[in-house]
Design an enzyme around this catalytic site. Structure first.
Site, PDB file in Angstrom:
ATOM      1  N   GLY A  12      10.100  -5.515   6.025  1.00 14.70           N
ATOM      2  CA  GLY A  12      10.987  -4.998   7.066  1.00 14.70           C
ATOM      3  C   GLY A  12      12.435  -5.444   6.931  1.00 14.70           C
ATOM      4  O   GLY A  12      13.178  -5.387   7.895  1.00 14.70           O
ATOM      5  N   ASN A  14      14.741  -3.888   5.426  1.00  8.52           N
ATOM      6  CA  ASN A  14      15.580  -2.703   5.708  1.00  8.52           C
ATOM      7  C   ASN A  14      15.655  -2.426   7.201  1.00  8.52           C
ATOM      8  O   ASN A  14      16.712  -2.063   7.714  1.00  8.52           O
ATOM      9  CB  ASN A  14      15.047  -1.469   4.968  1.00  8.52           C
ATOM     10  CG  ASN A  14      15.579  -1.378   3.549  1.00  8.52           C
ATOM     11  OD1 ASN A  14      16.737  -1.041   3.351  1.00  8.52           O
ATOM     12  ND2 ASN A  14      14.746  -1.714   2.578  1.00  8.52           N
ATOM     13  N   LEU A  85       4.258   2.884   3.498  1.00 14.49           N
ATOM     14  CA  LEU A  85       3.518   3.205   2.278  1.00 14.49           C
ATOM     15  C   LEU A  85       2.400   4.236   2.427  1.00 14.49           C
ATOM     16  O   LEU A  85       1.750   4.586   1.448  1.00 14.49           O
ATOM     17  CB  LEU A  85       2.955   1.909   1.652  1.00 14.49           C
ATOM     18  CG  LEU A  85       4.024   0.846   1.362  1.00 14.49           C
ATOM     19  CD1 LEU A  85       3.415  -0.372   0.698  1.00 14.49           C
ATOM     20  CD2 LEU A  85       5.159   1.404   0.501  1.00 14.49           C
ATOM     21  N   ASN A 102      12.979   9.249   3.954  1.00 19.22           N
ATOM     22  CA  ASN A 102      12.356   8.091   3.302  1.00 19.22           C
ATOM     23  C   ASN A 102      13.355   7.478   2.336  1.00 19.22           C
ATOM     24  O   ASN A 102      14.235   8.169   1.825  1.00 19.22           O
ATOM     25  CB  ASN A 102      11.119   8.570   2.528  1.00 19.22           C
ATOM     26  CG  ASN A 102      10.422   7.445   1.775  1.00 19.22           C
ATOM     27  OD1 ASN A 102      10.217   6.360   2.319  1.00 19.22           O
ATOM     28  ND2 ASN A 102      10.082   7.682   0.520  1.00 19.22           N
ATOM     29  N   HIS A 104      13.345   5.466  -1.329  1.00 20.33           N
ATOM     30  CA  HIS A 104      12.489   5.112  -2.459  1.00 20.33           C
ATOM     31  C   HIS A 104      13.292   4.215  -3.403  1.00 20.33           C
ATOM     32  O   HIS A 104      14.458   4.513  -3.695  1.00 20.33           O
ATOM     33  CB  HIS A 104      12.022   6.382  -3.188  1.00 20.33           C
ATOM     34  CG  HIS A 104      11.016   6.084  -4.235  1.00 20.33           C
ATOM     35  ND1 HIS A 104       9.684   5.856  -3.938  1.00 20.33           N
ATOM     36  CD2 HIS A 104      11.124   5.908  -5.575  1.00 20.33           C
ATOM     37  CE1 HIS A 104       9.031   5.579  -5.049  1.00 20.33           C
ATOM     38  NE2 HIS A 104       9.883   5.605  -6.053  1.00 20.33           N
ATOM     39  N   ASP A 145       7.103  11.844  -2.342  1.00 18.05           N
ATOM     40  CA  ASP A 145       8.372  11.559  -3.043  1.00 18.05           C
ATOM     41  C   ASP A 145       9.060  12.784  -3.634  1.00 18.05           C
ATOM     42  O   ASP A 145       9.851  12.660  -4.567  1.00 18.05           O
ATOM     43  CB  ASP A 145       8.162  10.518  -4.168  1.00 18.05           C
ATOM     44  CG  ASP A 145       7.818   9.153  -3.617  1.00 18.05           C
ATOM     45  OD1 ASP A 145       8.187   8.856  -2.465  1.00 18.05           O
ATOM     46  OD2 ASP A 145       7.175   8.377  -4.344  1.00 18.05           O
ATOM     47  N   GLU A 174      20.078  -0.629  -1.125  1.00 17.38           N
ATOM     48  CA  GLU A 174      19.443  -0.094   0.085  1.00 17.38           C
ATOM     49  C   GLU A 174      20.212  -0.533   1.331  1.00 17.38           C
ATOM     50  O   GLU A 174      20.488   0.272   2.225  1.00 17.38           O
ATOM     51  CB  GLU A 174      17.989  -0.554   0.164  1.00 17.38           C
ATOM     52  CG  GLU A 174      17.149   0.036  -0.951  1.00 17.38           C
ATOM     53  CD  GLU A 174      15.664  -0.294  -0.859  1.00 17.38           C
ATOM     54  OE1 GLU A 174      14.871   0.524  -1.320  1.00 17.38           O
ATOM     55  OE2 GLU A 174      15.304  -1.379  -0.347  1.00 17.38           O
TER      56      GLU A 174
HETATM   57  C1  GAR Z   1      12.030  -0.996  -0.137  1.00 18.67           C
HETATM   58  O1  GAR Z   1      12.547  -1.392  -1.381  1.00 18.67           O
HETATM   59  C2  GAR Z   1      11.748   0.487  -0.120  1.00 18.67           C
HETATM   60  O2  GAR Z   1      12.614   1.223  -0.940  1.00 18.67           O
HETATM   61  C3  GAR Z   1      10.333   0.542  -0.655  1.00 18.67           C
HETATM   62  O3  GAR Z   1       9.692  -0.557  -0.061  1.00 18.67           O
HETATM   63  C4  GAR Z   1      10.645  -1.624   0.087  1.00 18.67           C
HETATM   64  C5  GAR Z   1      10.482  -2.193   1.466  1.00 18.67           C
HETATM   65  O4  GAR Z   1      11.269  -3.344   1.618  1.00 18.67           O
HETATM   66  N1  GAR Z   1       9.707   1.791  -0.351  1.00 18.67           N
HETATM   67  C6  GAR Z   1       8.810   2.366  -1.150  1.00 18.67           C
HETATM   68  O5  GAR Z   1       8.440   1.877  -2.195  1.00 18.67           O
HETATM   69  C7  GAR Z   1       8.291   3.713  -0.649  1.00 18.67           C
HETATM   70  N2  GAR Z   1       7.594   4.398  -1.684  1.00 18.67           N
HETATM   71  P1  GAR Z   1      11.510  -3.978   3.043  1.00 18.67           P
HETATM   72  O6  GAR Z   1      10.158  -4.009   3.758  1.00 18.67           O
HETATM   73  O7  GAR Z   1      12.021  -5.342   2.773  1.00 18.67           O
HETATM   74  O8  GAR Z   1      12.486  -3.111   3.775  1.00 18.67           O
END
Ligand code: GAR
Length: 187
Positions: A12, A14, A85, A102, A104, A145, A174
């Site tokens: 989390g 992000n 996910l 989303n 990625h 995706d 990100e």
């Molecule tokens: C992020 O890097 C996001 O891009 C990725 O999961 C991570 C979550 O990080 N998403 C995917 O891989 C979706 N297919 P966080 O929980 O620290 O935000």
């Protein structure tokens, strides 16, 4: 006031970054964070940040209209998958057309699709000796995706980079781009 609902499955970071970005914005509010993992770190973050957080299971998401009803109650202007996910069911996509996005952690269409998420992506990128990677922010449609790309940003990979340092570089991208794109889509 524009309303955002966030979905997250893991750390989390992000979510936290987005929450900080909009904290003092009187026009944009995070209504709620929804998570499919009962021990996800994102729950602790939401507790600390005093953001609503709800847990749901597979039944609520795929087999009944529970999550759909919750979303309809919040009536979000944008649904943001921030490290979420599970594949989003068609009924949700149909209920919120062009309102689910989303992020990625790679330059789609490379390193996308089922099973390609989080750290695995960075390991594959390293294994394949890629010279660059990045982020893709895209609309969510029924194919994993493959929804229309909204924004991409790149970073270069040095020979000395490891999957861990690649992950850090991607996370930095990100944090920089995701809140700004959300804001742009909302205003
Ligand atoms: C992020 O890097 C996001 O891009 C990725 O999961 C991570 C979550 O990080 N998403 C995917 O891989 C979706 N297919 P966080 O929980 O620290 O935000």
């Amino acid at each position: 006031m524009k309303q955002i609902v966030l979905f997250a499955s893991g750390s989390g970071s992000n979510v936290e970054n987005i929450a900080h970005y909009f904290r003092d914005n009187p026009k944009i509010n995070i209504s709620c964070v929804l998570t499919n993992k009962r021990d996800a770190q994102v729950i602790d973050r939401c507790n600390r940040l005093k953001i609503n957080v709800l847990f749901f299971n597979r039944t609520a998401f795929y087999e009944t209209d529970c999550v759909l009803s919750i979303l309809k109650t919040f009536d979000p202007d944008l649904i943001v998958l921030a490290g979420f996910l599970w594949k989003v069911p068609e009924k949700l996509i149909d209920a919120f057309p062009n309102r689910i996005i989303n992020i990625h952690p790679a330059l789609l269409p490379k390193y996308g699709g089922k099973g390609m998420y989080g750290f695995k992506v960075h390991q594959m990128v390293k294994e394949n000796k890629e010279e660059k990677t990045g982020i893709t922010i895209h609309y969510v449609n029924n194919a994993y995706d493959e929804g229309a790309v909204i924004h991409q940003a790149e970073t270069s990979i040095l020979q000395t980079d490891t999957p861990e340092t690649i992950a850090e570089k991607v996370h930095r991208l990100e944090y920089e781009h995701f809140p700004k794109i959300i804001e742009k889509l909302l205003l």
